[in-house]
Design an enzyme around this catalytic site. Sequence first.
Site, PDB file in Angstrom:
ATOM      1  N   GLU A  76      38.915  58.324  35.474  1.00 53.11           N
ATOM      2  CA  GLU A  76      39.086  56.871  35.435  1.00 53.11           C
ATOM      3  C   GLU A  76      38.064  56.298  34.459  1.00 53.11           C
ATOM      4  O   GLU A  76      36.866  56.521  34.599  1.00 53.11           O
ATOM      5  CB  GLU A  76      38.885  56.239  36.807  1.00 53.11           C
ATOM      6  CG  GLU A  76      39.135  54.730  36.781  1.00 53.11           C
ATOM      7  CD  GLU A  76      38.795  54.013  38.076  1.00 53.11           C
ATOM      8  OE1 GLU A  76      39.257  52.868  38.248  1.00 53.11           O
ATOM      9  OE2 GLU A  76      38.053  54.577  38.909  1.00 53.11           O
TER      10      GLU A  76
ATOM     11  N   ASP B 148      39.094  45.601  29.876  1.00 56.31           N
ATOM     12  CA  ASP B 148      38.855  44.381  29.114  1.00 56.31           C
ATOM     13  C   ASP B 148      39.953  44.242  28.061  1.00 56.31           C
ATOM     14  O   ASP B 148      40.144  45.144  27.250  1.00 56.31           O
ATOM     15  CB  ASP B 148      37.481  44.460  28.438  1.00 56.31           C
ATOM     16  CG  ASP B 148      37.025  43.127  27.865  1.00 56.31           C
ATOM     17  OD1 ASP B 148      37.890  42.335  27.421  1.00 56.31           O
ATOM     18  OD2 ASP B 148      35.808  42.878  27.861  1.00 56.31           O
TER      19      ASP B 148
ATOM     20  N   THR C  12      42.583  48.280  43.089  1.00 53.52           N
ATOM     21  CA  THR C  12      41.208  48.055  42.641  1.00 53.52           C
ATOM     22  C   THR C  12      40.757  46.697  43.181  1.00 53.52           C
ATOM     23  O   THR C  12      41.565  45.915  43.710  1.00 53.52           O
ATOM     24  CB  THR C  12      41.105  48.028  41.108  1.00 53.52           C
ATOM     25  OG1 THR C  12      41.636  46.789  40.621  1.00 53.52           O
ATOM     26  CG2 THR C  12      41.868  49.191  40.493  1.00 53.52           C
ATOM     27  N   GLU C  13      39.474  46.395  43.013  1.00 52.09           N
ATOM     28  CA  GLU C  13      38.971  45.094  43.448  1.00 52.09           C
ATOM     29  C   GLU C  13      39.666  43.963  42.690  1.00 52.09           C
ATOM     30  O   GLU C  13      40.063  42.952  43.289  1.00 52.09           O
ATOM     31  CB  GLU C  13      37.450  45.005  43.223  1.00 52.09           C
ATOM     32  CG  GLU C  13      36.617  45.891  44.133  1.00 52.09           C
ATOM     33  CD  GLU C  13      36.404  47.294  43.578  1.00 52.09           C
ATOM     34  OE1 GLU C  13      35.633  48.047  44.182  1.00 52.09           O
ATOM     35  OE2 GLU C  13      37.027  47.645  42.543  1.00 52.09           O
TER      36      GLU C  13
ATOM     37  N   GLU D  88      42.564  44.055  41.275  1.00 53.92           N
ATOM     38  CA  GLU D  88      43.981  44.027  41.661  1.00 53.92           C
ATOM     39  C   GLU D  88      44.189  43.191  42.918  1.00 53.92           C
ATOM     40  O   GLU D  88      45.112  42.376  42.993  1.00 53.92           O
ATOM     41  CB  GLU D  88      44.469  45.457  41.882  1.00 53.92           C
ATOM     42  CG  GLU D  88      45.951  45.592  42.136  1.00 53.92           C
ATOM     43  CD  GLU D  88      46.393  47.039  42.155  1.00 53.92           C
ATOM     44  OE1 GLU D  88      47.561  47.283  42.503  1.00 53.92           O
ATOM     45  OE2 GLU D  88      45.572  47.920  41.822  1.00 53.92           O
TER      46      GLU D  88
END
Length: 213
Positions: free
Chosen positions: A44, A118, A191-192, A194
Amino acid sequence: MRARNKPWADDFLKENDHIVIHQPFEYKENWNEVFHNDHPIHLEIGTGKGQFISGMAKQYPDTNFVGIEIAKSIIISAVQKVKDSEQDNVRLVNENAKDLREMFGQHEIEKIYLNFSDPWPKTKHEKRRLTFKTFLEQYCHILKQDGEIVLKTDNKGLFEYSLVSFSQFGLVLEEVVLDLHAMEDPTNVKTEYEEKFSNKGMPIYRCRARFVK
């Protein structure tokens, strides 16, 4: 918003050297030695606070996961999440992803995850996008011959750019999803970011692209 500097971060990372790999370039072509097994390795890039990688490690105990995060003030949260999960199949690296070919051997990685990277929306910053051709060249080198890239993002512009970039590079688009949570994929680990964006009703985009060699 930029995370605040945490002066104790260096000591915390050193104390958790069973999770943090401090000299990752020394393990090029020998990452299985880190995990003491021959399980496939997934990477990742941009691990953030670690919710995704710790969740994936729990869901797939027979897969090894390596997470790269450049921000020291952020990776400490990922280290804590992995530590709390008590999963032994995760290692974290506090480095820049621009040096992947120096960190991993040819065909050493089975799958790469790009989660909420990003978007670098300005044209002059195109080369910084993790789906720009120079990054794809690195992924092609370190991934196995049928290696896969999985991209998730809330940014429509980055998603559309990435689909074109993948196609121009010769990857096969195996999945293109314009609203991930509408399809209710039970295997999806959030994910956070998400969770944050989906709670606001924003669509989450996902694609899977595979190198054909």
